[in-house]
Design a protein around this motif. Structure first.
Motif, short mmCIF file in Angstrom:
data_model
loop_
_atom_site.label_atom_id
_atom_site.label_comp_id
_atom_site.label_asym_id
_atom_site.label_seq_id
_atom_site.Cartn_x
_atom_site.Cartn_y
_atom_site.Cartn_z
N PHE A 115 -3.51 4.65 7.69
CA PHE A 115 -2.28 3.87 7.56
C PHE A 115 -2.35 2.67 8.50
O PHE A 115 -2.70 2.81 9.67
N GLU A 116 -2.03 1.48 7.96
CA GLU A 116 -2.03 0.26 8.76
C GLU A 116 -0.75 -0.51 8.49
O GLU A 116 -0.28 -0.59 7.35
N LEU A 117 -0.18 -1.08 9.55
CA LEU A 117 1.02 -1.91 9.46
C LEU A 117 0.86 -3.07 10.42
O LEU A 117 0.62 -2.86 11.61
N ARG A 118 1.00 -4.29 9.92
CA ARG A 118 0.82 -5.46 10.78
C ARG A 118 1.81 -6.56 10.40
O ARG A 118 2.35 -6.58 9.29
N GLY A 119 2.01 -7.47 11.33
CA GLY A 119 2.88 -8.61 11.10
C GLY A 119 2.20 -9.91 11.47
O GLY A 119 1.23 -9.92 12.24
N ARG A 120 2.72 -11.03 10.93
CA ARG A 120 2.14 -12.35 11.19
C ARG A 120 3.26 -13.37 11.41
O ARG A 120 4.34 -13.27 10.83
N LEU A 163 6.23 -16.15 8.08
CA LEU A 163 6.55 -14.85 8.63
C LEU A 163 6.12 -13.81 7.61
O LEU A 163 6.58 -13.86 6.46
N GLY A 164 5.26 -12.91 8.00
CA GLY A 164 4.73 -11.95 7.04
C GLY A 164 4.60 -10.56 7.60
O GLY A 164 4.46 -10.36 8.82
N VAL A 165 4.63 -9.58 6.71
CA VAL A 165 4.40 -8.19 7.07
C VAL A 165 3.63 -7.55 5.93
O VAL A 165 3.83 -7.89 4.76
N GLU A 166 2.71 -6.65 6.26
CA GLU A 166 1.90 -5.99 5.24
C GLU A 166 1.52 -4.59 5.71
O GLU A 166 1.43 -4.34 6.92
N PHE A 167 1.33 -3.71 4.74
CA PHE A 167 0.91 -2.36 5.10
C PHE A 167 -0.05 -1.83 4.06
O PHE A 167 -0.10 -2.28 2.91
N SER A 168 -0.86 -0.85 4.49
CA SER A 168 -1.84 -0.20 3.63
C SER A 168 -1.83 1.28 3.96
O SER A 168 -1.88 1.66 5.13
N TRP A 169 -1.79 2.12 2.92
CA TRP A 169 -1.73 3.57 3.11
C TRP A 169 -2.64 4.26 2.11
O TRP A 169 -2.55 4.02 0.92
N LYS A 170 -3.53 5.11 2.65
CA LYS A 170 -4.43 5.93 1.82
C LYS A 170 -4.14 7.40 2.11
O LYS A 170 -4.73 7.99 3.00
N PRO A 171 -3.20 8.00 1.37
CA PRO A 171 -2.84 9.40 1.65
C PRO A 171 -3.97 10.38 1.37
O PRO A 171 -4.01 11.45 1.95
#
Length: 308
Positions: free
Chosen positions: A198-203, A224-232
């Motif tokens: 799981f990754e969560l980041r902002g810009r 202004l940005g936000v993004e996330f990635s999830w590999k359950p």
């Protein structure tokens, strides 16, 4: 007097006594030894389930170089070759996807969407290229076409969650008054969460956009940005990205872009998978020369992807 059934006794005892399971052993650089079951591993940490300590995340740089994290040798990582056997995009993860929808009858139409994505990540760089194109016909004539291409490069700082980035985006839209738009932004970002799958980041950053078409304009803007990635698990991958662009040339105006994708890997063919998702764009400004009087554009898509 019948003899005692020793064989039966040994069989029952074997069922009552649990088998001995060989634990995974990790030796730290300070000499401490931890044993348990390794339940996850990535390029930065090893997750060990300890009988007393519970679940422990161990940084790999704290493990003794001569220690073996497991009793079995690690799998050999296959080196990714370049495109068509060349050095182009060597060591990059690459995927091509295609989706088609058609209709025959009173209305003859066809919708096509294609996507090309590539990414590369090491200790000091994180690079992502993504692109998509949508083509729609009505009565066998082109009704609408649009597409975009993004390239993001992050300069990472070891032992820190902060990073610097550059974000380049090209857009084409046959319904807009500008037809072509090029955006560039740069600034800093922060990895709020980056563990396991799981990754969560902002810009945050500054930049500009330049349009060509009916009107040629240049506007300074922010990002202004936000993004996330999830590999359950090994089959599913869910990712989203939201970007807010405030217009500094005309205060109060802004535009946004949002994308969310769900990828499903198919077991019967390596690298083959399904993609479902949506894209949403909003622009607070509408030019009278535009063929579309809506402030937003929403696209749903489904396609088949193949890693190459």
């Amino acid at each position: 007097m019948p003899s005692f059934p020793y064989k039966l006794l040994f069989f029952l005892l074997s069922l009552a006594v649990p088998p001995v399971v060989q634990a995974d052993v990790i030796t730290l650089q300070n000499g401490d030894i931890l044993s348990g079951e390794i339940i996850n591993e990535n390029h930065e940490t090893i997750t060990l389930e300890h009988s007393v300590l519970g679940v422990v995340n161990i940084p790999k740089n704290q493990i003794a170089p001569t220690a073996k994290a497991t009793q079995e040798p690690p799998p050999v990582q296959q080196k990714l070759s370049g495109v068509f056997g060349t050095n182009f995009l060597e060591e990059w993860q690459r995927r091509f996807a295609l989706g088609v929808k058609g209709e025959e009858g009173n209305d003859v139409s066809m919708d096509i969407n294609v996507a090309l994505d590539a990414s590369h990540h090491d200790e000091v760089n994180r690079q992502v290229f993504s692109s998509a194109y949508y083509y729609e016909t009505d009565h066998r004539e082109k009704d609408k076409s649009k597409g975009h291409a993004n390239f993001v490069r992050d300069w990472l700082m070891p032992q820190s969650r902060w990073f610097y980035y550059s974000f380049t985006r090209y857009e084409y839209d046959s319904f807009k008054w500008w037809k072509h738009r090029l955006s560039f932004s740069g600034g800093s970002g922060y990895d709020f969460y980056k563990e396991n799958n799981f990754e969560l980041r902002g810009r945050v950053g500054l930049g500009f956009n330049k349009t060509w078409g009916t009107d040629n304009e240049f506007d300074p803007e922010g990002l202004l940005g936000v993004e996330f990635s999830w590999k359950p698990d090994a089959v599913h991958h869910i990712s989203s990205q939201f970007i807010f662009y405030p217009n500094f040339g005309d205060f109060g105006e802004f535009r946004t872009w949002f994308q969310s994708t769900w990828e499903i890997s198919l077991d019967f063919f390596p690298g083959l998978g399904l993609e479902f998702g949506l894209e949403h764009e909003f622009d607070s400004v509408i030019n009278e020369k535009s063929k579309d009087d809506r402030h937003y554009d929403l696209i749903y898509f489904g396609r088949v992807g193949l890693d190459f």
